[in-house]
Design a protein around this motif. Structure first.
Motif, PDB file in Angstrom:
ATOM      1  N   LEU A   1     -48.158 -13.585 -42.422  1.00 44.53           N
ATOM      2  CA  LEU A   1     -48.958 -14.694 -42.938  1.00 44.53           C
ATOM      3  C   LEU A   1     -48.577 -14.914 -44.394  1.00 44.53           C
ATOM      4  O   LEU A   1     -48.732 -14.020 -45.226  1.00 44.53           O
ATOM      5  N   ASP A   2     -48.053 -16.108 -44.687  1.00 47.63           N
ATOM      6  CA  ASP A   2     -47.634 -16.436 -46.046  1.00 47.63           C
ATOM      7  C   ASP A   2     -48.471 -17.595 -46.564  1.00 47.63           C
ATOM      8  O   ASP A   2     -48.350 -18.729 -46.091  1.00 47.63           O
TER       9      ASP A   2
ATOM     10  N   THR B   1     -46.128  -5.028 -46.019  1.00 50.38           N
ATOM     11  CA  THR B   1     -45.891  -5.745 -47.267  1.00 50.38           C
ATOM     12  C   THR B   1     -47.155  -6.462 -47.694  1.00 50.38           C
ATOM     13  O   THR B   1     -47.768  -7.194 -46.901  1.00 50.38           O
ATOM     14  N   LEU B   2     -47.551  -6.251 -48.952  1.00 51.43           N
ATOM     15  CA  LEU B   2     -48.682  -6.983 -49.525  1.00 51.43           C
ATOM     16  C   LEU B   2     -48.256  -7.494 -50.891  1.00 51.43           C
ATOM     17  O   LEU B   2     -47.931  -6.718 -51.785  1.00 51.43           O
TER      18      LEU B   2
ATOM     19  N   LEU C   1     -48.301  -9.743 -45.525  1.00 45.93           N
ATOM     20  CA  LEU C   1     -49.309 -10.646 -46.063  1.00 45.93           C
ATOM     21  C   LEU C   1     -48.905 -11.020 -47.488  1.00 45.93           C
ATOM     22  O   LEU C   1     -48.828 -10.161 -48.372  1.00 45.93           O
ATOM     23  N   ARG C   2     -48.627 -12.312 -47.694  1.00 48.58           N
ATOM     24  CA  ARG C   2     -48.168 -12.788 -49.001  1.00 48.58           C
ATOM     25  C   ARG C   2     -49.162 -13.812 -49.536  1.00 48.58           C
ATOM     26  O   ARG C   2     -49.372 -14.864 -48.932  1.00 48.58           O
ATOM     27  N   LEU C   3     -49.737 -13.479 -50.700  1.00 48.34           N
ATOM     28  CA  LEU C   3     -50.795 -14.297 -51.298  1.00 48.34           C
ATOM     29  C   LEU C   3     -50.493 -14.611 -52.760  1.00 48.34           C
ATOM     30  O   LEU C   3     -51.399 -14.924 -53.535  1.00 48.34           O
ATOM     31  N   SER C   4     -49.246 -14.551 -53.153  1.00 45.10           N
ATOM     32  CA  SER C   4     -48.904 -14.731 -54.564  1.00 45.10           C
ATOM     33  C   SER C   4     -49.177 -16.160 -55.032  1.00 45.10           C
ATOM     34  O   SER C   4     -49.167 -17.106 -54.236  1.00 45.10           O
TER      35      SER C   4
ATOM     36  N   GLN D   1     -45.567  -0.308 -47.342  1.00 44.82           N
ATOM     37  CA  GLN D   1     -44.308   0.102 -47.966  1.00 44.82           C
ATOM     38  C   GLN D   1     -44.051  -0.609 -49.290  1.00 44.82           C
ATOM     39  O   GLN D   1     -43.503  -0.025 -50.209  1.00 44.82           O
ATOM     40  N   HIS D   2     -44.428  -1.879 -49.371  1.00 41.59           N
ATOM     41  CA  HIS D   2     -44.164  -2.672 -50.573  1.00 41.59           C
ATOM     42  C   HIS D   2     -45.469  -3.305 -51.049  1.00 41.59           C
ATOM     43  O   HIS D   2     -46.090  -4.072 -50.313  1.00 41.59           O
TER      44      HIS D   2
END
Length: 376
Positions: free
Chosen positions: A93-94, A138-139, A116-119, A160-161
């Motif tokens: 989910l980006d 990935t978060l 999960l990318r929320l930047s 991991q990231h």
């Protein structure tokens, strides 16, 4: 444009496409064609970057139940409906570069989620339920307004990231040191003054970036043989061996004090080689910790800590000690014995001369303090 969109969706339905690209279509609303009748039951990946969406439909999971990836980068999404938690297969989910102010707790129901990318949003906090994402790898929450990270984040056992650059974070939760699979931690451009004493103790964690945290002066000695970036600029410290370091002396007292400016609140005393007797409170905590660990080891349900009649604050400290001795791994709770290794005394001095960051070893006793060196 509308006819092209209609045709693209029509073809996807007719030919049972698994991937659908609707990037840069100037969409103000989620296309109703995707939600008609049975929807696209077979669709697995939906890309909608660079549109003008402000929200998602409540029946998204009902009409697109097999989504594996949902790519919504660069929209104007302000809110994510609770129904987002009804996508059982979603793995990626980006929501980067949107206008999110709040993330609903139902995000924790995406049990298959891996990325999960929320930047680049306006998030001031993250729901504790993120800790329920046990497969999350990935978060990315960079470029938000976060002042803290959820304590339950350590439950993301597959993480991991973790990227949390450009926020308002004053500390890194020591719980994160328990993430056994974490390989990269990036927290540049925050307001960090110290790092968890155990950070870097895991062999898996190899990359730590804390650039542009101007008040951060001391790094845990565990990070010495890692790849790090620090001290107001990017400085890649490749794995090297120590060429020797001088023990703290009178000329280093000021530097040591500066490196310890932002110690955790639980630290009640900073001891030295002259302090040969560990305080009674510390000894009591260490004894309780051994008892606690024994009960935990024999507990029938590992998800619940053993019952010890102590205040919650002390129980939390027993579960997640302040740190462990960098030499003998003894748990520490209220007292530390620090040993400073200024960069100029190490092999790293030639890598980047502008940095003022030093390495600090945290020991449990004067004996370990005297014995420790960067090659221990």
């Amino acid at each position: 444009m509308a006819s092209e969109l209609h045709e693209a969706i029509f073809m996807a339905k007719q030919e049972r496409h698994k991937n659908l690209f609707l990037n840069y279509r100037n969409l103000n609303h989620f296309p109703v064609e995707l939600l008609k009748d049975e929807g696209l039951q077979f669709l697995e990946r939906l890309y909608m970057k660079g549109n003008l969406l402000t929200t998602l439909p409540d029946n998204l999971a009902q009409k697109l139940p097999n989504l594996i990836e949902l790519y919504l980068h660069s929209n104007n999404i302000v809110i994510i409906p609770e129904a987002i938690g009804n996508l059982p297969r979603l793995q990626s989910l980006d929501l980067s570069c949107n206008s999110l102010h709040l993330l609903c707790p139902e995000i924790g129901r995406l049990r298959s989620l891996r990325h999960l990318r929320l930047s680049n949003n306006q998030l001031k906090s993250l729901p504790p339920e993120i800790g329920d994402l046990q497969f999350l790898e990935t978060l990315d929450v960079s470029m938000n307004l976060l002042t803290s990270l959820p304590d339950r984040l350590h439950r993301c056992s597959s993480l991991q990231h973790l990227s949390a650059d450009h926020n308002l974070l004053s500390h890194v939760p020591r719980h994160l040191c328990r993430l056994a699979r974490l390989t990269q931690l990036s927290m540049a451009a925050n307001i960090l003054t110290f790092l968890p004493l155990d950070l870097g103790g895991s062999r898996e964690l190899q990359f730590v970036f804390v650039d542009y945290n101007v008040d951060l002066k001391g790094l845990p000695s565990y990070l010495y043989n890692k790849v790090i970036g620090c001290s107001g600029h990017v400085a890649y410290f490749l794995r090297v061996r120590s060429c020797g370091a001088s023990p703290p002396g009178d000329d280093q007292d000021e530097a040591l004090s500066e490196a310890l400016l932002g110690l955790p609140a639980e630290v009640k005393a900073v001891a030295s080689e002259a302090d040969n007797v560990v305080p009674l409170e510390e000894l009591a905590m260490r004894t309780l910790h051994r008892l606690y660990q024994q009960q935990w080891h024999h507990a029938t349900d590992v998800n619940f800590p053993p019952s010890i009649p102590l205040p919650k604050s002390l129980l939390d400290l027993l579960h997640f000690p302040l740190g462990h001795c960098h030499l003998c791994t003894q748990a520490m709770f209220t007292v530390i014995y620090p040993k400073l290794f200024p960069l100029r005394h190490t092999a790293l001095a030639a890598v980047h001369r502008r940095t003022t960051v030093s390495f600090v070893a945290y020991c449990c006793s004067s004996r370990c303090l005297r014995t420790f060196n960067l090659q221990s």
